[in-house]
Design a protein around this motif. Structure first.
Motif, mmCIF file in Angstrom:
data_model
loop_
_atom_site.group_PDB
_atom_site.id
_atom_site.type_symbol
_atom_site.label_atom_id
_atom_site.label_comp_id
_atom_site.label_asym_id
_atom_site.label_seq_id
_atom_site.Cartn_x
_atom_site.Cartn_y
_atom_site.Cartn_z
ATOM 1 N N LYS A 1 12.415 1.849 -4.472
ATOM 2 C CA LYS A 1 13.339 0.979 -3.747
ATOM 3 C C LYS A 1 12.629 -0.191 -3.069
ATOM 4 O O LYS A 1 13.260 -1.216 -2.788
ATOM 5 N N LEU A 2 11.339 -0.033 -2.789
ATOM 6 C CA LEU A 2 10.637 -1.070 -2.011
ATOM 7 C C LEU A 2 10.591 -2.398 -2.750
ATOM 8 O O LEU A 2 10.734 -3.459 -2.137
ATOM 9 N N ASN A 3 10.394 -2.383 -4.065
ATOM 10 C CA ASN A 3 10.339 -3.633 -4.826
ATOM 11 C C ASN A 3 11.660 -4.394 -4.736
ATOM 12 O O ASN A 3 11.676 -5.618 -4.525
ATOM 13 N N ARG A 4 12.770 -3.669 -4.871
ATOM 14 C CA ARG A 4 14.083 -4.316 -4.745
ATOM 15 C C ARG A 4 14.304 -4.854 -3.338
ATOM 16 O O ARG A 4 14.839 -5.946 -3.152
ATOM 17 N N ALA A 5 13.898 -4.056 -2.344
ATOM 18 C CA ALA A 5 14.078 -4.490 -0.953
ATOM 19 C C ALA A 5 13.261 -5.732 -0.643
ATOM 20 O O ALA A 5 13.731 -6.632 0.073
ATOM 21 N N GLN A 6 12.061 -5.821 -1.191
ATOM 22 C CA GLN A 6 11.229 -7.005 -0.943
ATOM 23 C C GLN A 6 11.804 -8.238 -1.628
ATOM 24 O O GLN A 6 11.757 -9.342 -1.070
ATOM 25 N N ARG A 7 12.353 -8.068 -2.826
ATOM 26 C CA ARG A 7 12.976 -9.220 -3.498
ATOM 27 C C ARG A 7 14.188 -9.704 -2.711
ATOM 28 O O ARG A 7 14.387 -10.918 -2.535
ATOM 29 N N ALA A 8 15.002 -8.763 -2.229
ATOM 30 C CA ALA A 8 16.165 -9.150 -1.420
ATOM 31 C C ALA A 8 15.726 -9.816 -0.125
ATOM 32 O O ALA A 8 16.367 -10.762 0.356
ATOM 33 N N SER B 1 16.725 -13.549 1.228
ATOM 34 C CA SER B 1 17.417 -13.742 2.509
ATOM 35 C C SER B 1 16.668 -14.711 3.416
ATOM 36 O O SER B 1 17.275 -15.341 4.288
ATOM 37 N N ARG B 2 15.369 -14.825 3.235
ATOM 38 C CA ARG B 2 14.595 -15.740 4.082
ATOM 39 C C ARG B 2 15.029 -17.191 3.884
ATOM 40 O O ARG B 2 14.886 -18.013 4.786
ATOM 41 N N HIS C 1 15.506 -3.812 6.548
ATOM 42 C CA HIS C 1 15.647 -2.846 5.460
ATOM 43 C C HIS C 1 14.336 -2.690 4.693
ATOM 44 O O HIS C 1 13.927 -1.567 4.370
ATOM 45 N N ALA C 2 13.665 -3.791 4.416
ATOM 46 C CA ALA C 2 12.373 -3.719 3.718
ATOM 47 C C ALA C 2 11.340 -2.983 4.575
ATOM 48 O O ALA C 2 10.555 -2.171 4.053
ATOM 49 N N CYS C 3 11.340 -3.233 5.877
ATOM 50 C CA CYS C 3 10.427 -2.508 6.772
ATOM 51 C C CYS C 3 10.719 -1.010 6.768
ATOM 52 O O CYS C 3 9.801 -0.189 6.776
ATOM 53 N N GLU C 4 12.007 -0.670 6.766
ATOM 54 C CA GLU C 4 12.388 0.751 6.789
ATOM 55 C C GLU C 4 11.932 1.461 5.526
ATOM 56 O O GLU C 4 11.375 2.574 5.590
#
Length: 295
Positions: free
Chosen positions: A55-62, A66-67, A241-244
């Motif tokens: 999940k981390l790869n998807r969260a980092q792309r999102a 968002s930035r 979310h990415a941090c979590e």
């Protein structure tokens, strides 16, 4: 009735301690049960680590997407030189967290940050996104909580979720001198830190020295403010979310390593205890055989 001579012998038998191997067998079963439970925990933590890594790869792309939203809103206010107005009105802190645990101290870090802020300036009110931070701050800052959200961040945050939250915040009856969004900023896969970003009120936007250069009608200030708040919330939720996910992966990795160390220790203890049982039984057999030969 038993004779007087038989009574001491019976009394001696009743108070005789159990055989030493009985306690050893119980200990062996306890150690074996503990080993089994720790191995099951290790399987669970390894699985959760693999899921979090996926999940981390998807969260980092999102988060990277968002930035763009957050940076655009901040660039507008920086160009307009927007600043929070000094007023006796309360300040609103929007805390972005989630409902899930098993991710280290990511939620408690936010709670400590908010407690420090409220200790320095008690003239604040709180909007809490996520059950974890609400449960923690509810014990110390319950009187400051004016609104809370649950269910956000079950999956990758979306702009629609951020917009719905912004709609509810705009409807709050109080007027605030300053609005701040507090979230966990993603630094790298192993570290994060609580960070805040300004979300200005309509009065602060209208009072910006260079805001007239954007030629925005005063009737549209409310829409601009709400859209900017949604942009910042979307950015903050995605970063959090990415941090979590990153913190959960690290926590499950550490838990798996600790479980592996415990398994090694208990396996050594089990082997030594079993060897002691076998040695004791051999001694009993040899002693019994020797006694039989002597008879």
């Amino acid at each position: 009735m038993l004779s007087r001579a038989a009574r001491p012998a019976l009394r001696a038998v009743a108070t005789r301690p159990a055989a030493p191997n009985a306690a050893t067998y119980a200990t062996l079963r306890e150690i074996e049960g503990r080993l089994k439970s720790i191995r099951n925990i290790e399987k669970i933590t390894n699985t959760m680590k693999i899921v979090a890594s996926t999940k981390l790869n998807r969260a980092q792309r999102a988060m990277q997407d968002s930035r763009v939203y957050g940076a655009t809103s901040n660039a507008v206010f920086e160009s307009a030189e927007t600043k929070a107005l000094e007023s006796d009105k309360k300040k609103l802190l929007i805390v972005c967290s989630s409902d899930k645990g098993l991710c280290g101290g990511i939620h408690s870090g936010l709670s400590r940050y908010i407690r420090r802020r409220t200790a320095e300036d008690p003239n604040v009110e709180l909007v809490l996104i996520g059950e974890k931070v609400r449960a923690q701050l509810g014990r110390t800052n319950a009187k400051d909580i004016v609104l809370s959200f649950a269910g956000a961040g079950k999956d990758i945050p979306t702009f629609a979720e951020a917009m719905n939250i912004a709609d509810q915040i705009i409807l709050l009856p109080n007027e605030y001198a300053d609005v701040e969004i507090v979230y966990n900023k993603f630094i790298n896969a192993t570290s994060y830190e609580p960070t805040s970003v300004e979300a200005f009120s309509e009065e602060a936007i209208a009072a910006s020295p260079n805001f007239s250069a954007f030629e925005v009608d005063e009737e549209l200030l409310g829409n601009l403010r709400e859209y900017a708040l949604a942009n910042s919330l979307y950015h903050a939720l995605s970063e959090g979310h990415a941090c979590e996910i990153s913190a959960r992966r690290n926590a499950m990795d550490n838990a798996s390593k600790n479980a592996g160390e415990m398994i090694n220790k208990y396996q050594i203890l089990f082997n030594r205890t079993r060897q002691a049982v076998i040695t004791g039984e051999l001694v009993e057999i040899i002693t019994g055989a020797t006694a039989s030969e002597d008879m």
